[in-house]
Each structure stands twice: as C-alpha cells, then as structure tokens.
Write an enzyme that holds these catalytic residues in place. Sequence first.
Site, PDB file in Angstrom:
ATOM      1  N   PHE A 316     -28.249 -18.579 -18.194  1.00 27.31           N
ATOM      2  CA  PHE A 316     -29.288 -19.528 -18.606  1.00 27.31           C
ATOM      3  C   PHE A 316     -28.573 -20.669 -19.306  1.00 27.31           C
ATOM      4  CE2 PHE A 316     -31.922 -21.680 -21.596  1.00 27.31           C
ATOM      5  CZ  PHE A 316     -33.209 -21.676 -21.089  1.00 27.31           C
ATOM      6  N   GLU A 317     -28.602 -21.826 -18.682  1.00 26.69           N
ATOM      7  CA  GLU A 317     -28.105 -23.022 -19.350  1.00 26.69           C
ATOM      8  C   GLU A 317     -28.872 -24.216 -18.830  1.00 26.69           C
ATOM      9  OE1 GLU A 317     -23.876 -23.383 -18.617  1.00 26.69           O
ATOM     10  OE2 GLU A 317     -24.178 -24.240 -16.627  1.00 26.69           O
TER      11      GLU A 317
END
Length: 430
Positions: A316-317
């Site tokens: 998750f970025e």
Amino acid sequence: MGNPNFEHKKRLMPKSALLVRKYQKGIRASFIGFVIMLTLVFVLHTPSPAHNVVNNTNVENGINNVAGSADLYGSSTRNNARLSDDYLVPFTDKSQGIVQPLDDGIKVRAAMVTLARNRDLWELVKTIRHVEDRFNHRYHYDWVFLNDEPFSDEFKKVTGALISGKVKYGVIPKEHWSIPSFIDMKKYEEAKQDFADSGVPYGTSTTYRHMCRYQSGFFWQSELLDEYEYYWRVDTDITIFCDIQYDLFKFMKVNNKKYGFILSVSEYEQTIRSLWKTVKDFSKKFPKYINKNNLMGFVSDDNGETYNMCHFWSNFEIVSLDFYRSEAYRKYFEYLDNSGGFFYERWGDAPVHSIAASLLLDKSELHFFDGLGFHHPDFYSCPIEEPIRLQNKCTCDPEADSTWLDYYFCTRQFFKAAGYKMPPGIDKKK
C-alpha cells in the site's frame, strides 16, 4: 341524405368532442410516433455494461491499452459524513498536522495501478470491490493494469465491469522484464543456489526479481501513466476494512505529500546484504540529491552508518509520480540497478522505495495513513481508536492490528524520526 340518428347525436355532442372525433386519426398517429421516438432515445442512450472500456491496441509500442470513455457517473457526489460537525479525524492526522479535504467534485490526475496476471483475476475481483465500495464509487478514479503478457478478454471484461472510472491495460516492455546484459549469469546462478541453501523466500525466483526491479524503477515509465500526478498501488490480494471518507489523492496534493504508507516493517536482511553500502556510495557520489531535512532517522539508528531494516510496506503506497520521475530518483535507481543487486541478491522494491523517500524527500512530505483499515497477507492494520472504527464502518478486529507493535514493525520509528506524537493506547501493543 344523411343518417338522421347520426345527425341527432352530432347535435348533442360538445364542440370539443366533435373536434377530437374529426381529428382522432391524426392524434392517434402523432401519439404513436411520439412513443416510438421515446423508445429509440432510451435504447440509444442506455450505457452498455462496458461503459468505461474502449479498445485501442498500440502494437508498435507493445502496449494493449483499453481506455475508458468520459466519466458517465460524474464526480461531484458529496460525502455527507465529511460535512457533519461530528466528523472525527484520527489522532495521527492531527499529530501530523494535515487537513482532510472536503469533496468539491474536482479530482486530481491520479489512478490506481495494479501489476497482475490473468490467473489473478478471481482473487483480484475481491480487491477491486473493496476499493470501489470503500472509496472509488464516490470519486471514479482511473485504474491501470500492467502485465508481462497480454491480458485476456475475460480479464478485461470482468474488471472493466467492476470499475467506475476509466480502465487501461498495458503490456510491460520486454526490456523492463528481463535480465539485463550487464548481469554475470554465472554469478547470478551461484547467488540463487546460495539463497536456496539458506531457504530465503523467493530466493531462487527470477520472476520475483523481475517484479521487484520493475516496481522499483520502471512501472512509472509506462506511457499509460503519463497523464497522472499520483498513483495508488493496489495489489491483487488486499482488503480495505473501512470507509475512506475523503479523496486520498486530493489529500496528497492539498497537504503537499509525496509518499504515503499505512504499514512499515523490517526487511529480511539476507536479501539486501549490500543495499545500504550501495546507497551510501550513491550518497557520497551525488550528495546534491540528499535532502537536507531528510528522514534518515527512520532508516538508520546511527545517523546513516548502518541500515536498521525499516521500510514502508509498498503493498500500500500512494505516491507522487513526479517523485519517481525526478532526476534524483532516476539517478538513484540507475545507480542501484547497475550494481546488480536486484539479481545477485534479491532487493525488494519496498526498501528501495523507502530509502529513497527517506533520503531524497523532505521529511514533511511523507505521511502515515490512518483510519483506513488494510490487510495484505500476512500483516493487518486496524485503526486503534474505537470512535474512528465506528464512524468509518470498519470491519476489522483491533486485536489483530500489527501497526503499532514494538518489534518487527516500524511505525513508532517513523513517528519518532519525524517528531510526531503517537496516539494514546499504543503502549498496550507489545
């Protein structure tokens, strides 16, 4: 001579009725024509299930691109929860000094990006539903899928029907998914055997190395992303547990954030044995790229002498694509790539991204996201504050949260290095 009965009825009829009777055939014909016209308009203007998919194959560039039509849903849906005076902001957002923007119907140029294979489809559809239901059904942002081989018609048809924004499908250029010519193949085979003997996860996988290298330095070079400022990396098997009450991309722009994450963990040291040395060599050779107000304290406990293994979990970025496109990051990746570490060892894209963000950006440009709820095997994020979980309709178990654990996970290290206050209650997380 006329019919006397008809003449008698005619005299008894109102004048308006006589006119209707006289012109009833014309009225009937006009009414039938009007109904036919409405039917045709309805048929011609009802969107098909694949409203957001238009095929456009670019053979010359090796890209299979399915781009969407204009946003049929619009993007001005307001989030009533965010307009309420009772709306709650997570403690960590207050600590980081940010604002959550209200919905005003104006989107930024951004997209979700997923690296996937055709066989990932039925796992991926659950991920898409999570992202659409918890976030994108209000904002209708685009989605870009990338694969080292062409996507199947089934993959396009199914994913395209689930996504409310435009959808694009791209084939990764061969030069971005192959062993470069400067790699010593004998040395590479010996390295794989060494990893096999040591039982290192994915230690013998060439495909995994291609993936890490591609995510580190090539995905953002896809022409399918040229129009965007920000991207959200969405892996094929994630879960979003909470309603996301604001536009994540606009949040990044309004708060001048360049790198956003939700979990941070420690890297498997054996896979990156020479990474920090290579980074230090790069820093000495190109000191101008190292930000003076960097976040060195997140990745090193001794002012840069050694690497403490902390990195942002890149499953998750949300990141500014201009950061990856910058001269500093390009030079950084090129230097790392030429060392051969992606193949001779097994450098992951997570530490590569994290070290870059920590050293090349101002520390104020990094952000920890809270209140979202996230899972990717095998780590779990659930908001620590019960009022936030209830407000955002979270379905996660707070007892399973690993965000604030004081071992292996590095969220506390980030807050300490950035100078932010940590939320009450994390001392219970051991």
